[in-house]
Design a protein around this motif. Structure first.
Motif, short mmCIF file in Angstrom:
data_model
loop_
_atom_site.label_atom_id
_atom_site.label_comp_id
_atom_site.label_asym_id
_atom_site.label_seq_id
_atom_site.Cartn_x
_atom_site.Cartn_y
_atom_site.Cartn_z
N SER A 127 0.77 -1.04 0.05
CA SER A 127 -0.01 0.23 -0.15
C SER A 127 0.74 1.14 -0.19
O SER A 127 0.25 2.29 -0.55
CB SER A 127 -1.17 -0.01 1.04
OG SER A 127 -0.32 -0.19 2.48
N ASP A 128 2.04 1.40 0.20
CA ASP A 128 2.90 2.49 0.40
C ASP A 128 3.56 2.72 -0.97
O ASP A 128 4.31 1.85 -1.28
CB ASP A 128 4.11 2.29 1.64
CG ASP A 128 4.96 3.26 1.77
OD1 ASP A 128 5.00 4.33 0.68
OD2 ASP A 128 5.43 3.62 2.73
N PRO A 129 3.21 3.77 -1.26
CA PRO A 129 3.75 4.17 -2.63
C PRO A 129 5.22 3.99 -2.90
O PRO A 129 6.01 3.78 -3.91
CB PRO A 129 3.26 5.71 -3.04
CG PRO A 129 1.96 5.78 -2.38
CD PRO A 129 2.27 4.83 -1.04
N GLY A 130 5.87 4.50 -1.56
CA GLY A 130 7.48 4.25 -1.58
C GLY A 130 8.04 2.93 -1.85
O GLY A 130 8.95 2.77 -2.29
N MET A 131 7.21 1.84 -1.17
CA MET A 131 7.69 0.67 -1.25
C MET A 131 7.29 -0.05 -2.54
O MET A 131 7.81 -1.14 -2.76
CB MET A 131 7.18 -0.05 0.11
CG MET A 131 7.66 0.48 1.43
SD MET A 131 7.28 -0.45 2.71
CE MET A 131 8.20 -1.97 2.66
N LEU A 132 6.09 0.45 -3.08
CA LEU A 132 5.78 -0.17 -4.30
C LEU A 132 6.65 0.01 -5.60
O LEU A 132 6.58 -0.64 -6.29
CB LEU A 132 4.18 0.16 -4.78
CG LEU A 132 3.24 -0.22 -3.71
CD1 LEU A 132 1.58 0.25 -4.03
CD2 LEU A 132 2.91 -1.76 -3.98
N GLY A 133 7.26 1.36 -5.32
CA GLY A 133 8.07 1.56 -6.48
C GLY A 133 7.60 1.74 -7.80
O GLY A 133 8.06 1.40 -8.87
N GLY A 134 6.18 2.32 -7.83
CA GLY A 134 5.66 2.63 -9.26
C GLY A 134 4.64 1.44 -9.60
O GLY A 134 3.82 1.35 -10.68
N ARG A 135 4.71 0.36 -8.82
CA ARG A 135 3.81 -0.95 -9.32
C ARG A 135 2.64 -0.86 -8.33
O ARG A 135 2.30 -0.18 -7.38
CB ARG A 135 4.53 -2.01 -8.50
CG ARG A 135 6.01 -2.51 -9.22
CD ARG A 135 6.99 -3.63 -8.71
NE ARG A 135 6.79 -3.49 -7.25
CZ ARG A 135 7.18 -4.56 -6.25
NH1 ARG A 135 7.52 -5.64 -7.02
NH2 ARG A 135 7.28 -4.18 -5.24
N SER A 136 1.54 -1.74 -9.27
CA SER A 136 0.46 -1.75 -8.31
C SER A 136 0.55 -2.64 -7.11
O SER A 136 1.33 -3.33 -7.24
CB SER A 136 -0.85 -2.14 -9.40
OG SER A 136 -0.30 -3.61 -9.80
N ALA A 137 -0.51 -2.69 -6.35
CA ALA A 137 -0.49 -3.85 -5.30
C ALA A 137 -0.59 -5.09 -5.88
O ALA A 137 0.08 -5.99 -5.36
CB ALA A 137 -1.81 -3.50 -4.35
#
Length: 190
Positions: A127-137
């Motif tokens: 859920s954290d955009p910083g941890m997703l790195g541009g990917r979706s969940a």
């Protein structure tokens, strides 16, 4: 309660906080001051002389000795507290795993003798955009599934979350069901 120094504040946390949370704070301090452990951290050791009785001193020393900068999150620190308290074999932390295609990734916990990988799964990585790195969940979940498939070659992988961690006996039962023996290591505190 007022504290004269950050050392004194940490000392009081180790002395008074609920055990797992005390270890999480000590881990965070280790990471912040870039120490491998707090066992030789002179400011903390000097404060130990103020404690009366063997049990309080042993508790603070045990928690300080168990602290590490390698804990990747509060959930990992709390998980490690459960492991240490139950006497599980001490895991390697943030261990790099490779296969013929290269680096698979780093595991939160690794018990090579038991070929067991342990992973604390918080929700931020989905859920954290910083941890997703541009990917979706969904893409993050798919990448984790592919990683797990590679890790499972010759290993067992145990995943747990906050619900398992907070359920009495939850993490202990999960790790034992994966073949990890409890009671083989001495608890680092009374």
């Amino acid at each position: 309660m007022r504290f004269q120094t950050a050392d004194h504040a940490l000392f009081e946390v180790l002395r008074l906080a609920k055990d797992g949370w005390a270890l999480a704070c000590a881990d965070a301090v280790c990471a912040r001051i870039e120490e491998r452990s707090l066992r030789r951290w002179n400011p903390l050791l000097a404060l130990l002389d103020r404690l009366e009785g063997k049990a309080p001193r042993a508790r603070v020393e045990g928690l300080a000795r168990s602290a590490t900068p390698l804990s990747g999150s509060v959930g990992e620190s709390l998980s490690r507290f459960v492991m240490l308290d139950a006497g599980f074999p001490v895991p390697m932390l943030q261990h790099a795993h490779h296969d013929r295609d290269g680096l698979i990734g780093y595991s939160d916990f690794w018990w090579p003798r038991y070929r067991l990988i342990g992973e604390f799964d918080g929700v931020a990585k989905y859920s954290d955009p910083g941890m997703l790195g541009g990917r979706s969940a969904a893409q993050a979940i798919g990448a984790e599934k592919r990683r797990d498939n590679r890790l499972l070659v010759g290993n067992k992988v145990a995943h747990w979350d906050w619900k398992v961690l907070h359920r009495p006996g939850g993490l202990r039962g999960l790790l034992m069901s994966m073949g990890l023996p409890a009671g083989v290591e001495a608890r680092p505190w009374p």
